[in-house]
Scaffold this motif. Sequence first.
Motif, short mmCIF file in Angstrom:
data_model
loop_
_atom_site.label_atom_id
_atom_site.label_comp_id
_atom_site.label_asym_id
_atom_site.label_seq_id
_atom_site.Cartn_x
_atom_site.Cartn_y
_atom_site.Cartn_z
N GLY A 114 4.66 0.72 4.32
CA GLY A 114 5.54 1.99 3.73
C GLY A 114 6.26 1.29 2.46
N ILE A 115 7.54 1.55 2.53
CA ILE A 115 8.25 1.01 1.13
C ILE A 115 8.68 -0.26 1.16
CG2 ILE A 115 10.13 1.90 -0.11
CD1 ILE A 115 9.85 4.79 0.47
N ASP A 116 9.58 -0.57 2.03
CA ASP A 116 10.18 -1.87 1.93
C ASP A 116 9.51 -3.17 2.65
OD1 ASP A 116 12.52 -0.63 0.87
OD2 ASP A 116 13.40 -0.02 2.92
N THR A 117 9.47 -4.02 1.87
CA THR A 117 8.80 -5.31 2.16
C THR A 117 9.99 -6.47 2.10
OG1 THR A 117 8.22 -6.04 0.12
CG2 THR A 117 6.66 -4.85 1.35
N ALA A 118 9.69 -7.73 2.73
CA ALA A 118 10.67 -8.61 2.62
C ALA A 118 10.69 -9.18 1.42
CB ALA A 118 10.29 -9.68 3.76
N LEU A 119 9.54 -9.50 0.87
CA LEU A 119 9.59 -10.23 -0.44
C LEU A 119 10.06 -9.40 -1.67
CD1 LEU A 119 6.28 -12.54 0.02
CD2 LEU A 119 8.67 -13.15 0.10
N GLY A 120 10.20 -8.07 -1.43
CA GLY A 120 10.67 -7.07 -2.48
C GLY A 120 9.48 -6.90 -3.52
N LYS A 128 -3.02 1.40 11.48
CA LYS A 128 -1.61 1.09 10.85
C LYS A 128 -1.55 1.66 9.40
CE LYS A 128 0.17 -2.93 11.39
NZ LYS A 128 0.88 -4.46 11.30
N LEU A 129 -2.35 2.38 8.97
CA LEU A 129 -2.43 2.98 7.89
C LEU A 129 -1.38 3.89 7.62
CD1 LEU A 129 -4.25 3.20 5.09
CD2 LEU A 129 -5.03 5.42 6.01
N VAL A 136 -7.50 9.67 4.08
CA VAL A 136 -8.54 8.23 4.23
C VAL A 136 -9.70 8.34 3.21
CG1 VAL A 136 -9.86 6.99 5.58
CG2 VAL A 136 -7.47 7.86 6.44
N ASN A 137 -10.39 9.39 3.23
CA ASN A 137 -11.50 9.29 2.25
C ASN A 137 -11.06 9.38 1.03
OD1 ASN A 137 -13.45 9.25 4.49
ND2 ASN A 137 -13.26 11.77 4.80
#
Length: 174
Positions: A154-160, A26-27, A42-43
């Motif tokens: 990525g960019i958007d989250t529910a909690l902002g 999921k990275l 990743v490294n």
Amino acid sequence: MLFENLDERTRPFIRAEVELDITNAKLYISKRLSENGGKDYVNLLKEAITSYDEAWFAQQLSLNGRINLTEERKKQGGYTTVKIPETAAETLAEGEFNRFYIRGLCLRALDEGISDLEVYRAKPVINPRPNSQAKIGTKVKAEKLLEDLRVNLGIDTALGLPNGPNSGLSVKLS
């Protein structure tokens, strides 16, 4: 950025969150990374989290052609090729380092029996967004924030939080 709780106590928790995303495939890998950048990402992320910070990470991403020079953008009737902003490495490094820092700090807080973290401005900005300004000083539940950041890559989250690219917001132990 000034990460107030980026220390030897927090770093192993951050690293655990990176490993979790790698293990679960999921990275987040930006499309702005070149083939070379994708191989090194990743490294470099692990090294930044273990020993450095987002500035070092950005510097490394900007070297050796790790960021593409152009990208395709959708436009009416097709696609067009546009130049990638010169700040792409910095934006990517700050955003992803901050997301993992927040996740790691949430884990640390929960490990220490702390339920809330405080939102603060980790990076000064010239024109702060009003919705970012309104969040400064507010408390967020570590457990909910951790879950939000794990689910919303990525960019958007529910909690902002962190509140979009270049918002300068992060969290700290209060």
